[in-house]
Design an enzyme around this catalytic site. Structure first.
Site, PDB file in Angstrom:
ATOM      1  N   TYR A 138       0.859  -1.193   0.000  1.00  0.00           N
ATOM      2  CA  TYR A 138       0.000   0.000   0.000  1.00  0.00           C
ATOM      3  C   TYR A 138       0.888   1.235   0.000  1.00  0.00           C
ATOM      4  CZ  TYR A 138      -4.485   2.265   0.151  1.00  0.00           C
ATOM      5  OH  TYR A 138      -5.580   3.009  -0.191  1.00  0.00           O
ATOM      6  N   ARG A 193      -8.730  10.655  -7.753  1.00  0.00           N
ATOM      7  CA  ARG A 193      -7.808  11.279  -6.799  1.00  0.00           C
ATOM      8  C   ARG A 193      -7.042  10.170  -6.075  1.00  0.00           C
ATOM      9  NH1 ARG A 193      -6.957  12.308  -1.797  1.00  0.00           N
ATOM     10  NH2 ARG A 193      -8.773  11.094  -1.158  1.00  0.00           N
ATOM     11  N   LYS A 211      -5.932  -2.231  -1.001  1.00  0.00           N
ATOM     12  CA  LYS A 211      -6.782  -2.049   0.177  1.00  0.00           C
ATOM     13  C   LYS A 211      -7.349  -3.388   0.650  1.00  0.00           C
ATOM     14  CE  LYS A 211      -8.176   1.747   2.378  1.00  0.00           C
ATOM     15  NZ  LYS A 211      -7.345   2.928   2.636  1.00  0.00           N
ATOM     16  N   GLU A 283     -13.271   4.667  -2.277  1.00  0.00           N
ATOM     17  CA  GLU A 283     -11.861   4.990  -2.074  1.00  0.00           C
ATOM     18  C   GLU A 283     -11.355   5.909  -3.184  1.00  0.00           C
ATOM     19  OE1 GLU A 283      -8.291   4.634   0.148  1.00  0.00           O
ATOM     20  OE2 GLU A 283     -10.276   3.814   0.582  1.00  0.00           O
ATOM     21  N   ASP A 284     -10.698   6.994  -2.804  1.00  0.00           N
ATOM     22  CA  ASP A 284      -9.992   7.889  -3.731  1.00  0.00           C
ATOM     23  C   ASP A 284     -10.893   8.455  -4.828  1.00  0.00           C
ATOM     24  OD1 ASP A 284      -7.780   7.613  -2.220  1.00  0.00           O
ATOM     25  OD2 ASP A 284      -6.620   6.434  -3.633  1.00  0.00           O
ATOM     26  N   ASP A 306     -13.429   5.627   3.099  1.00  0.00           N
ATOM     27  CA  ASP A 306     -12.277   5.565   3.983  1.00  0.00           C
ATOM     28  C   ASP A 306     -11.487   6.860   3.988  1.00  0.00           C
ATOM     29  OD1 ASP A 306     -10.535   4.074   5.768  1.00  0.00           O
ATOM     30  OD2 ASP A 306      -9.083   4.119   4.141  1.00  0.00           O
ATOM     31  N   ASP A 307     -11.437   7.561   2.860  1.00  0.00           N
ATOM     32  CA  ASP A 307     -10.692   8.821   2.803  1.00  0.00           C
ATOM     33  C   ASP A 307     -11.286   9.852   3.756  1.00  0.00           C
ATOM     34  OD1 ASP A 307      -8.999   7.953   0.607  1.00  0.00           O
ATOM     35  OD2 ASP A 307     -10.797   8.125  -0.625  1.00  0.00           O
ATOM     36  N   ASN A 447      -0.094  12.062   1.564  1.00  0.00           N
ATOM     37  CA  ASN A 447       0.553  10.919   0.909  1.00  0.00           C
ATOM     38  C   ASN A 447       0.838  11.245  -0.555  1.00  0.00           C
ATOM     39  OD1 ASN A 447       0.483   9.019   3.080  1.00  0.00           O
ATOM     40  ND2 ASN A 447      -1.715   8.795   2.759  1.00  0.00           N
TER      41      ASN A 447
END
Length: 620
Positions: A138, A193, A211, A283-284, A306-307, A447
């Protein structure tokens, strides 16, 4: 189906990374415990695949760890070298070769190949070396892998749903092409993203794949329950559109009603195919969609982002752990955020919920949070241009884009970076934080590592070791004035595996925000005094995550049953045993069922047969 437990123990993960120590194994001498154990344990099923098909099934393949009996019985004798290895030998062979690779991307490719061949061994190696390998599978290496995905692509690892498949029936057919029907956890992205790298289109498939590897390694969710998905609606990344290796649609991103219809149709098709209690983690997604889609679906489906929620929980966990050092409640701190995107706003809102639980009103809690976006400090003079979620954080202060000026004016106890602007926390800003606080809290969370607002070394040096520091991607240990500092990583992996494990096992209807706050408190409580006071580390050790995930899952289950959110009935009599018995084991399963005897009279061959006249045979 769940595979049978190892006969040697109720549940052992590996020689160095067990999810359950001996003290957690049930006492099978107690008749009631034994009865529950028999009811909860997975059962062994002899696979229907044989020969080369078995060796090409990563969930079943053991390589040279197959016994001679298994090789002969399952038709793989002679297809393997004649040596016999233990799983430990195989793991040693893999990690030795892995450490000889020239760079992290080469390690990622080798691990990816291992996962394609031998699933158990892949997770054994990952669990045995979680601190070393989590940055490979990850962040930050997965970001590099996504950037080069077209070049390193080997085998399909998930499903691609495009804007051209925009109907429930078409998406359902795509989902039906997946190799298992018992899918319980989906991680989905649209690639807009990816970490701090921006729009990577379908190259972003590496994110849900990585993930879900953490779902398995850190929570024990079974790999066959997991499905990575990417929505391909195009990309606005011109470089990718001109990349000869690009694996997605060569068109600009679709937005608006057509995009919303695709996401709607996916949610309906996924729950139609796999069940209403299927967990779907977003996610993202881009900022303009992340919050909007979360608000749209979180009350109707078993889903979370999760973000937003995971990041918020892990940051609040770090802040709560830090309060054990500062001796001040979170509600007594002022917090400055650099960055006001979905992640930062989610953190701010969870801080507000925690402060309210500590006795503040919502208005008082919002008053202690200051947010700085690309236009500068969010103030009341900008009220007309602010989004709905930012209005409550607007301050009646002069407009400024100077973060140092904000820190001098506000004198915050905590400074949190979620801006993806490398070096934004300058030495002057860090020193100002140390001037105002005996133990300043500074979290550089962007990140990958190259986007962090400051390095761990800079934070410790500029505060003479007083800082309580955490980052989004890992930093090496820092030695200063003869003391060793171990910077904590504010990794969502402390939160989402446990929440997902509870949601999957107890088949919850939806996932309220309160669960993430409860998980944050549990993570903060799990930080040892030695970590805080000796190493200034505000998060638990990475190797403790799997045990922490079990505890979070128990809390999730209890909360969901109290609030009528769990649909698994009846409620397990022993919640913790139920969870532990359903965890994925990285030890090889025995693939052949044991034979057993029947009573001799019931298994005796033959019965007297009356003499039958055979007309054709008896004629002369």
């Amino acid at each position: 189906m769940l595979s049978r437990l190892s006969p040697a123990s109720i549940r052992r993960l590996s020689s160095t990374a067990k999810c359950c120590s001996d003290k957690n194994e049930p006492d099978l001498s107690d008749p009631k415990t034994l009865a529950l154990h028999k009811m909860y344990r997975p059962e062994r099923i002899t696979p229907s695949k044989r020969g080369i098909d078995l060796l090409k099934s990563p969930g079943l393949n053991k390589g040279m760890a197959f016994s001679l009996h298994e090789r002969q019985y399952l038709g793989v004798h002679g297809l393997l070298p004649p040596a016999f290895m233990t799983e430990e030998q195989q793991a040693y062979r893999i990690i030795t070769k892995l450490r000889q690779q020239p760079d992290n991307l080469a390690k990622y490719i080798q691990l990816d190949s291992l996962q394609d061949r031998n699933e158990k061994l892949y997770y054994r190696v990952l669990c045995d070396n979680v601190k070393e390998l989590m940055p490979i599978v990850y962040t930050p290496t997965v970001g590099q892998a996504c950037q080069h995905f077209g070049f390193i692509y080997r085998n399909p690892k998930g499903l691609y749903v495009t804007i051209n498949d925009n109907s429930i029936s078409k998406i359902y057919q795509i989902l039906a092409n997946w190799h298992t029907e018992d899918v319980r956890a989906i991680v989905i992205t649209d690639g807009e993203r990816i970490l701090g790298l921006g729009d990577l289109g379908t190259y972003g498939i590496g994110i849900p794949v990585g993930k879900l590897s953490l779902y398995v390694a850190l929570a024990g969710i079974r790999p066959e329950w997991c499905l990575p998905v990417i929505l391909d609606v195009g990309t606005d990344n011109t470089e990718l559109l001109n990349d000869p290796f690009y694996t997605g649609l060569r068109r600009k991103r679709v937005r608006g009603p057509e995009y919303d219809t695709l996401v709607d149709n996916f949610m309906k098709a996924a729950t139609k195919r796999f069940g209403r209690d299927t967990l779907i983690q977003f996610e993202d997604f881009g900022n303009q969609n992340a919050y909007r889609l979360l608000d749209r679906y979180k009350g109707e489906y078993c889903m979370f982002n999760d973000d937003i929620q995971g990041t918020a929980a892990v940051v609040v966990a770090g802040l709560l752990a830090s309060t054990r050092v500062t001796k001040k409640k979170l509600s007594q701190e002022k917090i400055v955020f650099l960055g006001a995107g979905g992640a930062a706003t989610g953190v701010a809102e969870m801080c507000v919920r925690q402060m309210m639980d500590e006795g503040l009103t919502e208005e008082e809690a919002c008053g202690r949070i200051y947010m700085v976006d690309i236009e500068g400090l969010i103030t009341t003079s900008r009220i007309k241009s602010l989004g709905e979620r930012h209005v409550k954080f607007a301050k009646d202060l002069p407009d400024t884009k100077n973060l140092l000026e904000v820190v001098r004016t506000v004198k915050p106890g905590a400074l949190i970076g979620a801006s993806t602007v490398a070096g934004a926390f300058t030495e002057d800003i860090i020193k100002e934080m140390a001037k105002n606080n005996p133990r300043p809290i500074i979290f550089a969370l962007s990140n990958p590592t190259s986007k962090a607002e400051c390095t761990a070394e800079t934070a410790y040096r500029c505060t003479n070791g007083a800082v309580l520091f955490a980052s989004g991607s890992p930093f090496e240990n820092v030695e200063l004035n003869g003391k060793l500092f171990k910077p904590g990583q504010g990794n969502n992996a402390y939160i989402f595996p446990g929440v997902a494990l509870g949601a999957v096992l107890f088949a919850v209807k939806n996932i309220p925000d309160k669960l993430f706050l409860l998980a944050a408190r549990m993570v903060a409580e799990a930080v040892s005094e030695k970590s805080l006071n000796t190493y200034s580390r505000v998060y638990p050790r990475l190797k403790d995550i799997r045990e922490l995930s079990v505890k979070i899952a128990v809390e999730v289950g209890e909360y969901c049953y109290r609030h009528d959110l769990a649909t698994l009935h009846p409620k397990p009599e022993d919640m913790e045993m139920f969870i532990r018995q359903n965890l994925y084991s990285v030890e090889y399963d025995e693939l052949i069922n044991k034979t057993y005897e029947w009573p001799a009279k019931d298994s005796k061959h033959g019965f007297p047969v009356p003499v039958l006249r055979r007309t054709s045979m008896d004629e002369e």
